[in-house]
Enzyme design. Structure first.
Site, PDB file in Angstrom:
ATOM      1  N   HIS A 199      -5.718   2.760   1.097  1.00 46.33           N
ATOM      2  CA  HIS A 199      -5.030   3.932   1.654  1.00 46.33           C
ATOM      3  C   HIS A 199      -5.767   4.554   2.854  1.00 46.33           C
ATOM      4  O   HIS A 199      -5.163   4.810   3.892  1.00 46.33           O
ATOM      5  CB  HIS A 199      -4.834   5.007   0.591  1.00 46.33           C
ATOM      6  CG  HIS A 199      -4.228   4.496  -0.681  1.00 46.33           C
ATOM      7  ND1 HIS A 199      -3.257   3.526  -0.701  1.00 46.33           N
ATOM      8  CD2 HIS A 199      -4.462   4.801  -1.984  1.00 46.33           C
ATOM      9  CE1 HIS A 199      -2.914   3.278  -1.964  1.00 46.33           C
ATOM     10  NE2 HIS A 199      -3.624   4.030  -2.749  1.00 46.33           N
TER      11      HIS A 199
ATOM     12  N   ASP B  58       0.905  -1.144   0.000  1.00 51.26           N
ATOM     13  CA  ASP B  58       0.000   0.000   0.000  1.00 51.26           C
ATOM     14  C   ASP B  58       0.940   1.188   0.000  1.00 51.26           C
ATOM     15  O   ASP B  58       1.601   1.463   1.010  1.00 51.26           O
ATOM     16  CB  ASP B  58      -0.870   0.020   1.260  1.00 51.26           C
ATOM     17  CG  ASP B  58      -1.834   1.187   1.211  1.00 51.26           C
ATOM     18  OD1 ASP B  58      -1.395   2.294   0.861  1.00 51.26           O
ATOM     19  OD2 ASP B  58      -3.018   0.993   1.504  1.00 51.26           O
ATOM     20  N   HIS B  59       1.048   1.883  -1.134  1.00 49.13           N
ATOM     21  CA  HIS B  59       2.150   2.846  -1.229  1.00 49.13           C
ATOM     22  C   HIS B  59       2.018   3.998  -0.220  1.00 49.13           C
ATOM     23  O   HIS B  59       2.993   4.683   0.066  1.00 49.13           O
ATOM     24  CB  HIS B  59       2.347   3.337  -2.670  1.00 49.13           C
ATOM     25  CG  HIS B  59       1.386   4.378  -3.130  1.00 49.13           C
ATOM     26  ND1 HIS B  59       0.155   4.093  -3.626  1.00 49.13           N
ATOM     27  CD2 HIS B  59       1.480   5.734  -3.184  1.00 49.13           C
ATOM     28  CE1 HIS B  59      -0.463   5.202  -3.956  1.00 49.13           C
ATOM     29  NE2 HIS B  59       0.323   6.230  -3.706  1.00 49.13           N
TER      30      HIS B  59
HETATM   31  C1  BG6 Z   1      -3.602   4.753  -6.264  1.00 49.25           C
HETATM   32  C2  BG6 Z   1      -4.971   4.833  -6.890  1.00 49.25           C
HETATM   33  O1  BG6 Z   1      -3.516   3.671  -5.389  1.00 49.25           O
HETATM   34  O2  BG6 Z   1      -3.345   5.962  -5.550  1.00 49.25           O
HETATM   35  C3  BG6 Z   1      -5.075   6.039  -7.796  1.00 49.25           C
HETATM   36  O3  BG6 Z   1      -5.211   3.649  -7.638  1.00 49.25           O
HETATM   37  C4  BG6 Z   1      -4.699   7.308  -7.060  1.00 49.25           C
HETATM   38  O4  BG6 Z   1      -6.396   6.166  -8.333  1.00 49.25           O
HETATM   39  C5  BG6 Z   1      -3.345   7.127  -6.354  1.00 49.25           C
HETATM   40  O5  BG6 Z   1      -4.624   8.364  -8.003  1.00 49.25           O
HETATM   41  C6  BG6 Z   1      -3.054   8.331  -5.456  1.00 49.25           C
HETATM   42  O6  BG6 Z   1      -1.736   8.238  -4.976  1.00 49.25           O
HETATM   43  P1  BG6 Z   1      -0.925   9.530  -4.513  1.00 49.25           P
HETATM   44  O7  BG6 Z   1       0.356   8.990  -4.010  1.00 49.25           O
HETATM   45  O8  BG6 Z   1      -0.787  10.403  -5.728  1.00 49.25           O
HETATM   46  O9  BG6 Z   1      -1.754  10.192  -3.469  1.00 49.25           O
END
Ligand code: BG6
Length: 490
Positions: free
Chosen positions: A241, A178-179
């Site tokens: 997230h 989960d980044h």
């Molecule tokens: C991803 C989603 O996991 O996270 C995307 O699939 C979203 O739809 C993205 O745009 C948002 O990531 P960040 O790091 O730009 O907030």
């Protein structure tokens, strides 16, 4: 800045190597870590995908993507010449069982190295790729497999994927991404909560009125419309997230930073979430879709226009009122909202404290504002605490809300590494703390499924919001009913 520690020699195989994630995030992240001398000796990055490409052709693609996605001034020809030596390419078609022999030949003789398979592919390929690696004797004791989200689209599909991967890799070898857990400011949340004495005694129902978590994006769905239209904001963002952020805010203090100590606390939060069944979804959830509007002065089309007029009930915005059924959080609402094409990219957790029980300043001009702690995740990462202070000068006690505002960038003055840099390094090192355990992913899906089922049962349709706003009116009303309000809200 802390000293960077190199990782032992590795072979990193990226499945889905020509895809958007690999090109936009993984390759630039690896370039940065190599530039900072964190890759030892002959560590290799092996691109794998169905495309029939020569190594040279793949290298051309990689170079073009670095030029496109690195920030200004970060591309360096000398660094590229060193980085390209690490990069190899094989064409593997996991679904049709072809190309494994070429991958096996490339890996042969390197069984002692850390071997990491990164699956930046559709989740339907997670099982077949894991099986391909196992059948072709490519899983060594030093192997790990990294799974990108989404892990399935509901509880049952996630379970099937976890079962299929679990037949080929032990749970300790599986790293589910989960980044958001790799973002510096998300980790700072742990530092703030557990590195300071100040907050913990107040971090509970006695002092906290409500908590809100916003992950707003100004962008639309871009090139991923097919995936997104099947998924929607609840599955795309909340299941992973936002629920992870909620867990980090609400969990009990873990006894250490050991990966299972933290995950054990997070799962308790997920299991204590009050399910939003059909009886509750109407009053506790908002689903909406953007209509044409303007962002930053530029007109933007509506979601249906981006789908070329195909009708769709997919939500691009969701707001939820959640409750955690335990002693610490009983009766403290947690409001979550996320959406595409909102006014700005803005992610923030705000902890709203209770008002003082009795004001000794009855004649002042302003109402006493309750204290607020804002943890700003992106952009402008930092922490902001709103407190009341006396306006200077004579004329009695006029209290005014003021902010103690700490910007991490100004304080530390360093480049913030992208979340993928951190997560790739942790996977290469074999540290699972920032990855999700199987039970967490499944518990999150179980909860999300209850909302989906509630929506289906009640036939809750998407509302509309204007692109460039903070979402539909129903989202403000969700808080308004309890005397609460979103920040920002206009
Ligand atoms: C991803 C989603 O996991 O996270 C995307 O699939 C979203 O739809 C993205 O745009 C948002 O990531 P960040 O790091 O730009 O907030």
């Amino acid at each position: 800045m802390a000293k960077l520690i190199p990782v032992e020699e590795f072979d990193l195989i990226i499945f889905g190597a020509t895809g958007d994630l690999a090109m936009r995030k993984l390759i630039p992240a690896l370039y940065h870590r190599d530039r900072d001398a964190q890759f030892e000796g002959k560590s290799r990055i092996i691109g794998a995908s169905r495309s029939k490409l020569s190594r040279e052709a793949y290298l051309d693609k990689v170079k073009a993507c670095l030029r496109e996605y690195l920030a200004d001034g970060e591309y360096d020809e000398g660094q590229w010449q060193a980085f390209r030596k690490r990069i190899h390419y094989v064409s593997v078609d996991a679904a049709n069982h072809s190309g494994w022999d070429k991958l096996a030949a490339l890996l042969s003789g390197q069984e002692a190295r850390n071997r990491i398979a990164y699956l930046a592919t559709a989740p339907s390929l997670f099982g077949p790729i894991a099986q391909g690696l196992r059948k072709n004797d490519l899983v060594t004791p030093a192997s790990r497999i990294v799974l990108e989200k989404p892990i399935g689209h509901d509880f049952e599909s996630a379970k099937k994927i976890n079962d299929a991967v679990g037949k080929c890799f032990s749970e300790g070898q599986v790293f589910r991404i989960d980044h958001y857990l790799g973002k510096e400011t998300v980790q700072n949340l742990l530092a703030l909560r557990f590195g300071n004495f100040l907050f913990e005694p107040l971090w509970r129902r006695d002092a906290i009125d409500y908590v809100q978590i916003t992950v707003a994006e100004d962008l639309g769905v871009g090139g991923r419309i097919d995936y997104y239209n099947r998924s929607g904001a609840l599955r795309d963002m909340v299941q992973n997230h936002l629920l992870q952020l909620l867990c980090l805010v609400a969990m009990e203090p873990p006894s250490s930073l050991h990966h299972d100590a933290v995950r054990d606390e997070k799962i308790k939060v997920l299991r204590a979430l009050r399910p939003l069944d059909a009886a509750l979804v109407r009053s506790h959830t908002v689903r909406a879709q953007y209509a044409a509007g303007a962002i930053g002065g530029e007109p933007v089309p509506g979601y249906l226009d981006e789908l070329d007029g195909v009708d769709s009930d997919t939500e691009t915005f969701v707001a939820l009122k959640l409750e955690i059924d335990n002693w610490r959080w009983s009766n403290v609402p947690f409001y979550l909202r996320t959406g595409k094409r909102l006014k700005a990219k803005h992610s923030e957790i705000i902890v709203h404290f209770k008002e003082v029980p009795h004001s000794i300043f009855p004649e002042q001009k302003y109402d006493l504002t309750a204290n607020r702690l804002a943890i700003k995740l992106q952009p402008d990462e930092g922490v902001k605490l709103t407190v009341m202070a006396k306006e200077p000068g004579p004329g009695g006690f006029n209290l005014h809300p003021v902010s103690l505002d700490l910007s991490f960038e100004e304080t530390f003055g360093v480049r913030y590494p992208d979340a993928y840099e951190r997560l790739l390094m942790e996977a290469l090192r074999g540290n699972p703390a920032l990855f999700m355990r199987r039970d967490e992913v499944e518990a999150a899906w179980y909860f999300i499924d209850s909302i989906h089922e509630g929506w289906l049962e009640t036939g809750q349709k998407v509302e509309s919001y204007v692109a460039g706003s903070w979402g539909p009116t129903a989202s403000s009303l969700l808080l308004d009913r309890a005397g609460h309000a979103w920040h920002p809200d206009s």
